[in-house]
Motif scaffolding. Structure first.
Motif, PDB file in Angstrom:
ATOM      1  N   VAL A  85      45.780  25.215  45.823  1.00  0.00           N
ATOM      2  CA  VAL A  85      45.234  25.662  46.337  1.00  0.00           C
ATOM      3  C   VAL A  85      44.958  26.996  48.207  1.00  0.00           C
ATOM      4  N   ALA A  86      43.989  26.980  47.984  1.00  0.00           N
ATOM      5  CA  ALA A  86      43.906  27.522  48.691  1.00  0.00           C
ATOM      6  C   ALA A  86      43.248  27.593  50.243  1.00  0.00           C
ATOM      7  N   PHE A  87      43.260  27.166  51.721  1.00  0.00           N
ATOM      8  CA  PHE A  87      42.803  27.357  52.077  1.00  0.00           C
ATOM      9  C   PHE A  87      41.803  27.638  53.552  1.00  0.00           C
ATOM     10  N   ASN A  88      40.911  28.379  53.202  1.00  0.00           N
ATOM     11  CA  ASN A  88      40.250  29.921  53.425  1.00  0.00           C
ATOM     12  C   ASN A  88      39.519  29.398  55.687  1.00  0.00           C
ATOM     13  N   ALA A  89      40.193  29.879  56.387  1.00  0.00           N
ATOM     14  CA  ALA A  89      39.210  29.327  57.068  1.00  0.00           C
ATOM     15  C   ALA A  89      38.362  30.932  57.780  1.00  0.00           C
ATOM     16  N   GLY A 118      37.238  33.890  56.057  1.00  0.00           N
ATOM     17  CA  GLY A 118      36.352  34.378  55.399  1.00  0.00           C
ATOM     18  C   GLY A 118      36.675  36.146  55.105  1.00  0.00           C
ATOM     19  N   GLY A 119      35.797  36.719  54.851  1.00  0.00           N
ATOM     20  CA  GLY A 119      36.077  38.387  54.824  1.00  0.00           C
ATOM     21  C   GLY A 119      37.141  38.623  53.988  1.00  0.00           C
ATOM     22  N   LYS A 120      37.846  39.505  53.367  1.00  0.00           N
ATOM     23  CA  LYS A 120      38.337  39.969  52.604  1.00  0.00           C
ATOM     24  C   LYS A 120      39.919  38.834  52.131  1.00  0.00           C
ATOM     25  N   THR A 121      39.566  38.245  53.430  1.00  0.00           N
ATOM     26  CA  THR A 121      40.714  37.379  53.132  1.00  0.00           C
ATOM     27  C   THR A 121      40.523  35.920  51.663  1.00  0.00           C
ATOM     28  N   PHE A 122      38.943  35.961  50.572  1.00  0.00           N
ATOM     29  CA  PHE A 122      38.391  35.111  50.248  1.00  0.00           C
ATOM     30  C   PHE A 122      39.273  35.724  49.104  1.00  0.00           C
ATOM     31  N   LYS A 123      39.011  37.417  48.455  1.00  0.00           N
ATOM     32  CA  LYS A 123      39.512  38.220  47.451  1.00  0.00           C
ATOM     33  C   LYS A 123      40.964  37.685  47.950  1.00  0.00           C
ATOM     34  N   GLN A 124      41.719  37.848  48.486  1.00  0.00           N
ATOM     35  CA  GLN A 124      43.272  37.827  48.487  1.00  0.00           C
ATOM     36  C   GLN A 124      43.292  36.414  48.019  1.00  0.00           C
ATOM     37  N   ASP A 125      42.889  35.562  48.575  1.00  0.00           N
ATOM     38  CA  ASP A 125      43.018  34.596  48.645  1.00  0.00           C
ATOM     39  C   ASP A 125      43.413  33.717  46.447  1.00  0.00           C
ATOM     40  N   MET A 126      42.077  34.272  46.106  1.00  0.00           N
ATOM     41  CA  MET A 126      41.597  34.438  44.284  1.00  0.00           C
ATOM     42  C   MET A 126      42.694  34.737  43.966  1.00  0.00           C
ATOM     43  N   LYS A 127      43.100  35.843  44.082  1.00  0.00           N
ATOM     44  CA  LYS A 127      43.919  36.922  43.582  1.00  0.00           C
ATOM     45  C   LYS A 127      45.704  36.343  42.883  1.00  0.00           C
ATOM     46  N   LEU A 128      45.477  35.394  44.314  1.00  0.00           N
ATOM     47  CA  LEU A 128      46.535  34.532  44.889  1.00  0.00           C
ATOM     48  C   LEU A 128      46.696  32.985  43.312  1.00  0.00           C
ATOM     49  N   LEU A 129      45.723  32.398  43.799  1.00  0.00           N
ATOM     50  CA  LEU A 129      45.562  30.914  42.713  1.00  0.00           C
ATOM     51  C   LEU A 129      44.891  31.668  41.074  1.00  0.00           C
ATOM     52  N   TRP A 137      29.672  40.892  52.518  1.00  0.00           N
ATOM     53  CA  TRP A 137      30.218  42.491  51.850  1.00  0.00           C
ATOM     54  C   TRP A 137      31.912  42.294  51.713  1.00  0.00           C
ATOM     55  N   ASP A 138      32.546  42.025  52.134  1.00  0.00           N
ATOM     56  CA  ASP A 138      33.762  41.996  52.064  1.00  0.00           C
ATOM     57  C   ASP A 138      34.488  41.087  51.023  1.00  0.00           C
ATOM     58  N   MET A 139      33.949  39.865  51.161  1.00  0.00           N
ATOM     59  CA  MET A 139      33.514  38.610  50.394  1.00  0.00           C
ATOM     60  C   MET A 139      33.314  39.027  48.638  1.00  0.00           C
ATOM     61  N   GLY A 140      32.307  39.836  49.064  1.00  0.00           N
ATOM     62  CA  GLY A 140      31.790  39.434  47.474  1.00  0.00           C
ATOM     63  C   GLY A 140      30.569  38.628  47.290  1.00  0.00           C
ATOM     64  N   ILE A 141      30.566  39.295  46.100  1.00  0.00           N
ATOM     65  CA  ILE A 141      29.512  38.137  45.614  1.00  0.00           C
ATOM     66  C   ILE A 141      30.304  37.544  44.256  1.00  0.00           C
TER      67      ILE A 141
END
Length: 129
Positions: free
Chosen positions: A1-5, A7-18, A47-51
């Protein structure tokens, strides 16, 4: 589980780690806070978070959960109280040990808040009243 407060590009980074079965819990978008460009800052965050297309979750076996504690507090205050009571119990039982990033007297609240806004803190900030 990734907890993200953030947003932005960190969302995409977290998703790649999972890995398959992973979950990302979004509970804030501090990347946008304090930005001087108003709506443009919000658009940049999006934009940084993406669709996110729901089929992505099926294909990768990953899930995303968004939590807005203010909305929960407004609509289900008993649920919020229960969760906070449980967190306090875990802390009192020494089952969780939060990282303390600093302890400040009440007179220093503006200083502590500025440090948080400028992202110069790690861990929780404690205010002594």
């Amino acid at each position: 589980v990734a907890f993200n407060a953030v947003g932005g590009k960190t969302f995409k980074q977290d998703m790649k780690l999972l890995d398959a079965g992973g979950r990302e819990v979004l509970y804030g978008a501090s990347k946008r806070s304090g930005q001087k460009w108003g709506m443009l800052s919000t658009l940049k965050l999006v934009w940084d978070m993406g669709i996110v297309i729901p089929l992505f979750g099926v294909m990768t076996s990953k899930s995303i959960l968004g939590v807005n504690m203010l909305r929960i507090g407004d609509n289900k205050p008993e649920l919020l109280k229960h969760c906070l009571d449980e967190v306090v119990k875990l802390r009192l039982d020494n089952k969780i040990k939060p990282l303390i990033g600093g302890v400040y007297d009440a007179q220093e609240i503006a200083k502590a808040h500025t440090l948080i806004e400028e992202r110069k803190t790690v861990g929780k900030i404690v205010m002594k009243w």
